[in-house]
Write a protein that holds these residues in place. Structure first.
Motif, PDB file in Angstrom:
ATOM      1  N   ASN A   9       0.826  -1.210   0.000  1.00 26.74           N
ATOM      2  CA  ASN A   9       0.000   0.000   0.000  1.00 26.74           C
ATOM      3  C   ASN A   9       0.863   1.263   0.000  1.00 26.74           C
ATOM      4  O   ASN A   9       0.509   2.258  -0.619  1.00 26.74           O
ATOM      5  CB  ASN A   9      -0.923   0.006   1.216  1.00 26.74           C
ATOM      6  N   PHE A  10       1.936   1.228   0.743  1.00 25.40           N
ATOM      7  CA  PHE A  10       2.876   2.359   0.833  1.00 25.40           C
ATOM      8  C   PHE A  10       4.263   1.830   0.473  1.00 25.40           C
ATOM      9  O   PHE A  10       4.865   1.098   1.266  1.00 25.40           O
ATOM     10  CB  PHE A  10       2.880   2.947   2.253  1.00 25.40           C
ATOM     11  N   TRP A  11       4.777   2.187  -0.689  1.00 26.58           N
ATOM     12  CA  TRP A  11       6.042   1.643  -1.169  1.00 26.58           C
ATOM     13  C   TRP A  11       7.199   1.927  -0.217  1.00 26.58           C
ATOM     14  O   TRP A  11       8.152   1.162  -0.120  1.00 26.58           O
ATOM     15  CB  TRP A  11       6.377   2.196  -2.564  1.00 26.58           C
ATOM     16  N   TRP A  12       7.104   3.035   0.504  1.00 27.35           N
ATOM     17  CA  TRP A  12       8.221   3.458   1.334  1.00 27.35           C
ATOM     18  C   TRP A  12       8.387   2.612   2.592  1.00 27.35           C
ATOM     19  O   TRP A  12       9.459   2.569   3.185  1.00 27.35           O
ATOM     20  CB  TRP A  12       8.098   4.946   1.683  1.00 27.35           C
ATOM     21  N   LEU A  13       7.348   1.896   3.017  1.00 25.99           N
ATOM     22  CA  LEU A  13       7.487   1.027   4.192  1.00 25.99           C
ATOM     23  C   LEU A  13       8.419  -0.158   3.923  1.00 25.99           C
ATOM     24  O   LEU A  13       9.369  -0.374   4.679  1.00 25.99           O
ATOM     25  CB  LEU A  13       6.120   0.569   4.685  1.00 25.99           C
ATOM     26  N   PRO A  14       8.215  -0.926   2.848  1.00 20.84           N
ATOM     27  CA  PRO A  14       9.186  -1.981   2.554  1.00 20.84           C
ATOM     28  C   PRO A  14      10.576  -1.413   2.245  1.00 20.84           C
ATOM     29  O   PRO A  14      11.588  -2.046   2.541  1.00 20.84           O
ATOM     30  CB  PRO A  14       8.612  -2.696   1.334  1.00 20.84           C
ATOM     31  N   ALA A  15      10.616  -0.201   1.689  1.00 22.60           N
ATOM     32  CA  ALA A  15      11.915   0.425   1.411  1.00 22.60           C
ATOM     33  C   ALA A  15      12.675   0.717   2.704  1.00 22.60           C
ATOM     34  O   ALA A  15      13.891   0.520   2.781  1.00 22.60           O
ATOM     35  CB  ALA A  15      11.720   1.706   0.594  1.00 22.60           C
ATOM     36  N   ILE A  16      11.958   1.165   3.733  1.00 20.61           N
ATOM     37  CA  ILE A  16      12.600   1.417   5.026  1.00 20.61           C
ATOM     38  C   ILE A  16      13.115   0.109   5.623  1.00 20.61           C
ATOM     39  O   ILE A  16      14.263   0.031   6.088  1.00 20.61           O
ATOM     40  CB  ILE A  16      11.624   2.115   5.996  1.00 20.61           C
ATOM     41  N   LEU A  17      12.289  -0.932   5.595  1.00 20.86           N
ATOM     42  CA  LEU A  17      12.718  -2.230   6.123  1.00 20.86           C
ATOM     43  C   LEU A  17      13.913  -2.751   5.329  1.00 20.86           C
ATOM     44  O   LEU A  17      14.867  -3.273   5.914  1.00 20.86           O
ATOM     45  CB  LEU A  17      11.558  -3.228   6.090  1.00 20.86           C
ATOM     46  N   ALA A  18      13.883  -2.593   4.020  1.00 23.96           N
ATOM     47  CA  ALA A  18      15.014  -3.022   3.183  1.00 23.96           C
ATOM     48  C   ALA A  18      16.284  -2.265   3.556  1.00 23.96           C
ATOM     49  O   ALA A  18      17.364  -2.856   3.643  1.00 23.96           O
ATOM     50  CB  ALA A  18      14.684  -2.808   1.699  1.00 23.96           C
ATOM     51  N   ALA A  19      16.169  -0.966   3.801  1.00 25.51           N
ATOM     52  CA  ALA A  19      17.343  -0.167   4.184  1.00 25.51           C
ATOM     53  C   ALA A  19      17.915  -0.636   5.523  1.00 25.51           C
ATOM     54  O   ALA A  19      19.144  -0.750   5.675  1.00 25.51           O
ATOM     55  CB  ALA A  19      16.972   1.314   4.250  1.00 25.51           C
ATOM     56  N   LEU A  21      17.643  -3.648   6.852  1.00 24.55           N
ATOM     57  CA  LEU A  21      18.268  -4.958   6.640  1.00 24.55           C
ATOM     58  C   LEU A  21      19.588  -4.835   5.889  1.00 24.55           C
ATOM     59  O   LEU A  21      20.545  -5.558   6.175  1.00 24.55           O
ATOM     60  CB  LEU A  21      17.324  -5.888   5.880  1.00 24.55           C
ATOM     61  N   LEU A  22      19.644  -3.909   4.935  1.00 21.97           N
ATOM     62  CA  LEU A  22      20.885  -3.704   4.197  1.00 21.97           C
ATOM     63  C   LEU A  22      21.994  -3.209   5.123  1.00 21.97           C
ATOM     64  O   LEU A  22      23.121  -3.718   5.082  1.00 21.97           O
ATOM     65  CB  LEU A  22      20.673  -2.714   3.051  1.00 21.97           C
ATOM     66  N   VAL A  23      21.683  -2.256   5.962  1.00 19.33           N
ATOM     67  CA  VAL A  23      22.677  -1.755   6.926  1.00 19.33           C
ATOM     68  C   VAL A  23      23.109  -2.879   7.857  1.00 19.33           C
ATOM     69  O   VAL A  23      24.303  -3.058   8.123  1.00 19.33           O
ATOM     70  CB  VAL A  23      22.119  -0.542   7.718  1.00 19.33           C
ATOM     71  N   ASP A  24      22.145  -3.662   8.332  1.00 16.99           N
ATOM     72  CA  ASP A  24      22.454  -4.791   9.212  1.00 16.99           C
ATOM     73  C   ASP A  24      23.374  -5.783   8.509  1.00 16.99           C
ATOM     74  O   ASP A  24      24.364  -6.251   9.087  1.00 16.99           O
ATOM     75  CB  ASP A  24      21.146  -5.467   9.648  1.00 16.99           C
ATOM     76  N   VAL A  54      23.774 -13.388   3.759  1.00 13.67           N
ATOM     77  CA  VAL A  54      23.091 -13.775   2.517  1.00 13.67           C
ATOM     78  C   VAL A  54      21.579 -13.659   2.681  1.00 13.67           C
ATOM     79  O   VAL A  54      20.889 -13.094   1.821  1.00 13.67           O
ATOM     80  CB  VAL A  54      23.482 -15.218   2.100  1.00 13.67           C
ATOM     81  N   ILE A  55      21.060 -14.164   3.791  1.00 19.83           N
ATOM     82  CA  ILE A  55      19.609 -14.102   4.038  1.00 19.83           C
ATOM     83  C   ILE A  55      19.131 -12.652   4.061  1.00 19.83           C
ATOM     84  O   ILE A  55      18.114 -12.310   3.440  1.00 19.83           O
ATOM     85  CB  ILE A  55      19.260 -14.823   5.357  1.00 19.83           C
ATOM     86  N   LYS A  56      19.866 -11.791   4.756  1.00 20.68           N
ATOM     87  CA  LYS A  56      19.445 -10.389   4.869  1.00 20.68           C
ATOM     88  C   LYS A  56      19.562  -9.657   3.529  1.00 20.68           C
ATOM     89  O   LYS A  56      18.709  -8.823   3.209  1.00 20.68           O
ATOM     90  CB  LYS A  56      20.254  -9.684   5.955  1.00 20.68           C
ATOM     91  N   LEU A  57      20.575  -9.979   2.741  1.00 21.62           N
ATOM     92  CA  LEU A  57      20.701  -9.349   1.419  1.00 21.62           C
ATOM     93  C   LEU A  57      19.593  -9.822   0.477  1.00 21.62           C
ATOM     94  O   LEU A  57      19.054  -9.027  -0.306  1.00 21.62           O
ATOM     95  CB  LEU A  57      22.091  -9.615   0.825  1.00 21.62           C
ATOM     96  N   LEU A  58      19.252 -11.101   0.547  1.00 21.69           N
ATOM     97  CA  LEU A  58      18.148 -11.607  -0.280  1.00 21.69           C
ATOM     98  C   LEU A  58      16.818 -10.982   0.141  1.00 21.69           C
ATOM     99  O   LEU A  58      16.000 -10.634  -0.713  1.00 21.69           O
ATOM    100  CB  LEU A  58      18.066 -13.134  -0.189  1.00 21.69           C
ATOM    101  N   ALA A  59      16.617 -10.819   1.424  1.00 21.50           N
ATOM    102  CA  ALA A  59      15.397 -10.170   1.914  1.00 21.50           C
ATOM    103  C   ALA A  59      15.342  -8.724   1.449  1.00 21.50           C
ATOM    104  O   ALA A  59      14.281  -8.237   1.036  1.00 21.50           O
ATOM    105  CB  ALA A  59      15.330 -10.251   3.433  1.00 21.50           C
ATOM    106  N   THR A  60      16.477  -8.048   1.505  1.00 21.59           N
ATOM    107  CA  THR A  60      16.555  -6.662   1.024  1.00 21.59           C
ATOM    108  C   THR A  60      16.154  -6.587  -0.442  1.00 21.59           C
ATOM    109  O   THR A  60      15.322  -5.762  -0.837  1.00 21.59           O
ATOM    110  CB  THR A  60      17.985  -6.104   1.211  1.00 21.59           C
ATOM    111  N   ALA A  61      16.733  -7.464  -1.249  1.00 21.15           N
ATOM    112  CA  ALA A  61      16.413  -7.479  -2.683  1.00 21.15           C
ATOM    113  C   ALA A  61      14.931  -7.783  -2.907  1.00 21.15           C
ATOM    114  O   ALA A  61      14.276  -7.137  -3.727  1.00 21.15           O
ATOM    115  CB  ALA A  61      17.285  -8.502  -3.400  1.00 21.15           C
ATOM    116  N   GLY A  62      14.401  -8.743  -2.169  1.00 22.96           N
ATOM    117  CA  GLY A  62      12.990  -9.098  -2.309  1.00 22.96           C
ATOM    118  C   GLY A  62      12.060  -7.960  -1.953  1.00 22.96           C
ATOM    119  O   GLY A  62      11.049  -7.734  -2.628  1.00 22.96           O
ATOM    120  N   LEU A  63      12.402  -7.234  -0.906  1.00 27.48           N
ATOM    121  CA  LEU A  63      11.565  -6.093  -0.509  1.00 27.48           C
ATOM    122  C   LEU A  63      11.586  -4.994  -1.566  1.00 27.48           C
ATOM    123  O   LEU A  63      10.553  -4.390  -1.863  1.00 27.48           O
ATOM    124  CB  LEU A  63      12.031  -5.552   0.844  1.00 27.48           C
ATOM    125  N   VAL A  64      12.743  -4.750  -2.147  1.00 28.63           N
ATOM    126  CA  VAL A  64      12.855  -3.705  -3.176  1.00 28.63           C
ATOM    127  C   VAL A  64      12.154  -4.144  -4.462  1.00 28.63           C
ATOM    128  O   VAL A  64      11.348  -3.394  -5.023  1.00 28.63           O
ATOM    129  CB  VAL A  64      14.327  -3.333  -3.437  1.00 28.63           C
TER     130      VAL A  64
END
Length: 122
Positions: A9-19, A21-24, A54-64
């Protein structure tokens, strides 16, 4: 099920979670003390630490990707929730309930649940 419910519904919410996870994930390449303490505290073998990156990077990619492709962010978000639920169980079982658990593990779990609810449910 309507296809539109599979796009956030709000594209920026998954983007925040992806960011987050990427930092993590990036921090985990040369983990600071609090990450080392966390992984050692739950007795996670150091030889397997790379899998978490690897898991966190894949999750980041999936969210984006899921911002644009129906269903992908939903699946990635659900996976992030499952990952941090499993991490929470590991913390509780190991009785490692220090600040790393409350801030990092439960913090990201809470963020992932909020993103899921407001992106796909509400």
């Amino acid at each position: 099920m309507d296809l539109m419910t599979l796009v956030p519904n709000f594209w920026w919410l998954p983007a925040i979670l992806a960011a987050v996870l990427l930092v993590d994930a990036l921090m985990s390449f040369r983990p600071p003390k609090f990450i080392k303490d966390c992984l050692n505290g739950v007795n996670f073998p150091q030889d397997w630490w790379w899998t978490l990156i690897v898991i966190k990077l894949l999750a980041t990619a999936g969210l984006v990707v899921g911002i644009f492709v129906p269903g992908v962010a939903l699946a990635a978000n659900a996976g992030v929730i499952a990952y941090f639920l499993a991490a929470s169980v590991a913390h509780v079982r190991a009785r490692f309930l220090k600040q790393e658990f409350w801030v990092n593990c439960l913090g990201i779990l809470a963020l992932a649940v909020v993103v899921f609810l407001f992106s796909f449910v509400v």
